[in-house]
Design a protein around this motif. Structure first.
Motif, PDB file in Angstrom:
ATOM      1  N   GLN A 180       0.875  -1.159   0.388  1.00 34.92           N
ATOM      2  CA  GLN A 180       0.187  -0.007   0.002  1.00 34.92           C
ATOM      3  C   GLN A 180       1.273   1.318  -0.180  1.00 34.92           C
ATOM      4  OE1 GLN A 180      -2.968   0.385   2.826  1.00 34.92           O
ATOM      5  NE2 GLN A 180      -0.591   0.121   4.954  1.00 34.92           N
ATOM      6  N   HIS A 181       1.984   1.486   0.334  1.00 31.73           N
ATOM      7  CA  HIS A 181       3.060   2.504   0.062  1.00 31.73           C
ATOM      8  C   HIS A 181       3.570   2.266  -0.762  1.00 31.73           C
ATOM      9  CE1 HIS A 181       2.316   2.425   4.278  1.00 31.73           C
ATOM     10  NE2 HIS A 181       2.495   1.554   4.969  1.00 31.73           N
ATOM     11  N   VAL A 182       3.603   2.450  -1.824  1.00 33.29           N
ATOM     12  CA  VAL A 182       3.895   2.106  -3.627  1.00 33.29           C
ATOM     13  C   VAL A 182       3.363   2.732  -4.968  1.00 33.29           C
ATOM     14  CG1 VAL A 182       6.404   1.098  -2.988  1.00 33.29           C
ATOM     15  CG2 VAL A 182       3.993   0.006  -3.813  1.00 33.29           C
ATOM     16  N   GLU A 183       3.375   2.656  -5.380  1.00 30.51           N
ATOM     17  CA  GLU A 183       2.165   3.452  -6.730  1.00 30.51           C
ATOM     18  C   GLU A 183       2.196   1.756  -6.978  1.00 30.51           C
ATOM     19  OE1 GLU A 183       0.511   5.696  -7.287  1.00 30.51           O
ATOM     20  OE2 GLU A 183       0.762   6.444  -5.838  1.00 30.51           O
ATOM     21  N   GLY A 184       1.372   1.616  -8.171  1.00 34.27           N
ATOM     22  CA  GLY A 184       0.933  -0.448  -8.720  1.00 34.27           C
ATOM     23  C   GLY A 184       2.466  -0.145  -9.580  1.00 34.27           C
ATOM     24  N   HIS A 185       2.345   0.868 -10.730  1.00 32.83           N
ATOM     25  CA  HIS A 185       3.451   0.127 -11.025  1.00 32.83           C
ATOM     26  C   HIS A 185       5.031  -0.238 -10.578  1.00 32.83           C
ATOM     27  CE1 HIS A 185       3.583   4.746 -10.258  1.00 32.83           C
ATOM     28  NE2 HIS A 185       5.249   4.308 -10.503  1.00 32.83           N
ATOM     29  N   ASP A 186       5.251   0.317  -8.909  1.00 34.09           N
ATOM     30  CA  ASP A 186       6.665   0.093  -8.367  1.00 34.09           C
ATOM     31  C   ASP A 186       6.270  -1.632  -7.514  1.00 34.09           C
ATOM     32  OD1 ASP A 186       8.258   1.899  -9.514  1.00 34.09           O
ATOM     33  OD2 ASP A 186       7.757   3.221  -7.108  1.00 34.09           O
ATOM     34  N   ILE A 187       4.922  -1.648  -7.388  1.00 32.08           N
ATOM     35  CA  ILE A 187       5.058  -3.320  -6.760  1.00 32.08           C
ATOM     36  C   ILE A 187       5.973  -4.415  -7.481  1.00 32.08           C
ATOM     37  CG2 ILE A 187       3.518  -5.548  -5.867  1.00 32.08           C
ATOM     38  CD1 ILE A 187       0.787  -3.377  -6.030  1.00 32.08           C
ATOM     39  N   ALA A 188       5.703  -4.789  -8.664  1.00 31.95           N
ATOM     40  CA  ALA A 188       7.123  -5.217  -8.957  1.00 31.95           C
ATOM     41  C   ALA A 188       8.479  -5.152  -8.767  1.00 31.95           C
ATOM     42  CB  ALA A 188       7.282  -5.609 -10.529  1.00 31.95           C
ATOM     43  N   ARG A 189       9.045  -4.061  -8.285  1.00 32.42           N
ATOM     44  CA  ARG A 189      10.051  -3.143  -7.999  1.00 32.42           C
ATOM     45  C   ARG A 189      10.131  -3.933  -6.878  1.00 32.42           C
ATOM     46  NH1 ARG A 189      10.920   2.332  -7.991  1.00 32.42           N
ATOM     47  NH2 ARG A 189      13.064   1.627  -7.090  1.00 32.42           N
ATOM     48  N   LEU A 190       8.819  -3.832  -5.507  1.00 31.41           N
ATOM     49  CA  LEU A 190       9.197  -3.794  -4.363  1.00 31.41           C
ATOM     50  C   LEU A 190       9.506  -5.015  -4.117  1.00 31.41           C
ATOM     51  CD1 LEU A 190       8.717  -2.706  -1.156  1.00 31.41           C
ATOM     52  CD2 LEU A 190       6.238  -2.746  -2.022  1.00 31.41           C
TER      53      LEU A 190
END
Length: 198
Positions: A180-190
């Motif tokens: 929840q602390h990142v934008e959707g496009h950053d979930i893969a990076r996370l």
């Protein structure tokens, strides 16, 4: 340190996806999706992630199912060897050829057709992925974790490996709370960063 701060620190420190490290500019197009699939096959083998990534980089010249089929078995073995994936090179070279032929026969070489066949059903997509020779359930997880960048219906894709790594880092193990602390496009990076950091 708050969860948000920890997430940001993990992203800053290790937030490169495996696809990006392999030189794959992921997009919802046949070639980058196929190259991601090849990476997932390589990460299904009992080799270190950096070896799988290096081998995927070497196999980039065969970046479509047709080019993989057109390559000789020896050319595939040599590319794997250049990527230091020598222990499983012969078996993997054979599997890559068979997998490419399967994709051509069933999906005209386009993984977006597999996505359409799954029709938003994640379990169905994972089952279809594991029909590819040498693509294990772990490899299917790798593919889905990275593909969520361009296939939003997969978000948030947080598999058991990510959950275990998040637990080690003291981060939430619930997929929604973790991401929840990142934008959707950053979930893969996370998800990649969490695994690398743990």
């Amino acid at each position: 340190m708050s969860v948000r701060e920890t997430v940001q620190a993990v992203l800053d420190d290790a937030g490169t996806t495996y696809a990006a490290e392999a030189g794959i500019k992921l997009a919802n197009k046949p070639s980058p999706l196929y190259r991601l699939l090849v990476l997932a096959v390589l990460m299904s083998a009992p080799v270190k992630a950096e070896v799988a990534v290096a081998a995927a980089r070497e196999l980039a010249e065969f970046g479509t199912p047709q080019r993989m089929c057109d390559a000789t078995w020896q050319q595939r073995v040599e590319a794997l060897d250049r990527g230091r994936c020598t222990r499983y090179d012969e078996r993997t070279a054979t599997a890559l050829g068979k997998g490419a032929q399967l994709l051509l026969d069933r999906y005209h070489g386009d993984l977006r057709r597999m996505r359409a066949k799954a029709d938003g059903d994640l379990d169905e997509l994972r089952d279809l992925l594991t029909e590819v020779p040498n693509l294990s359930p772990v490899g299917a997880d790798v593919f889905c974790r990275e593909a969520q960048l361009v296939w939003p219906e997969l978000r948030p894709y947080v598999d058991d490996e990510v959950v275990g790594a998040a637990r080690k880092l003291g981060l939430p193990t619930d997929p929604v709370r973790l991401t929840q602390h990142v934008e959707g496009h950053d979930i893969a990076r996370l998800t990649a960063a969490v695994i690398r950091s743990a």
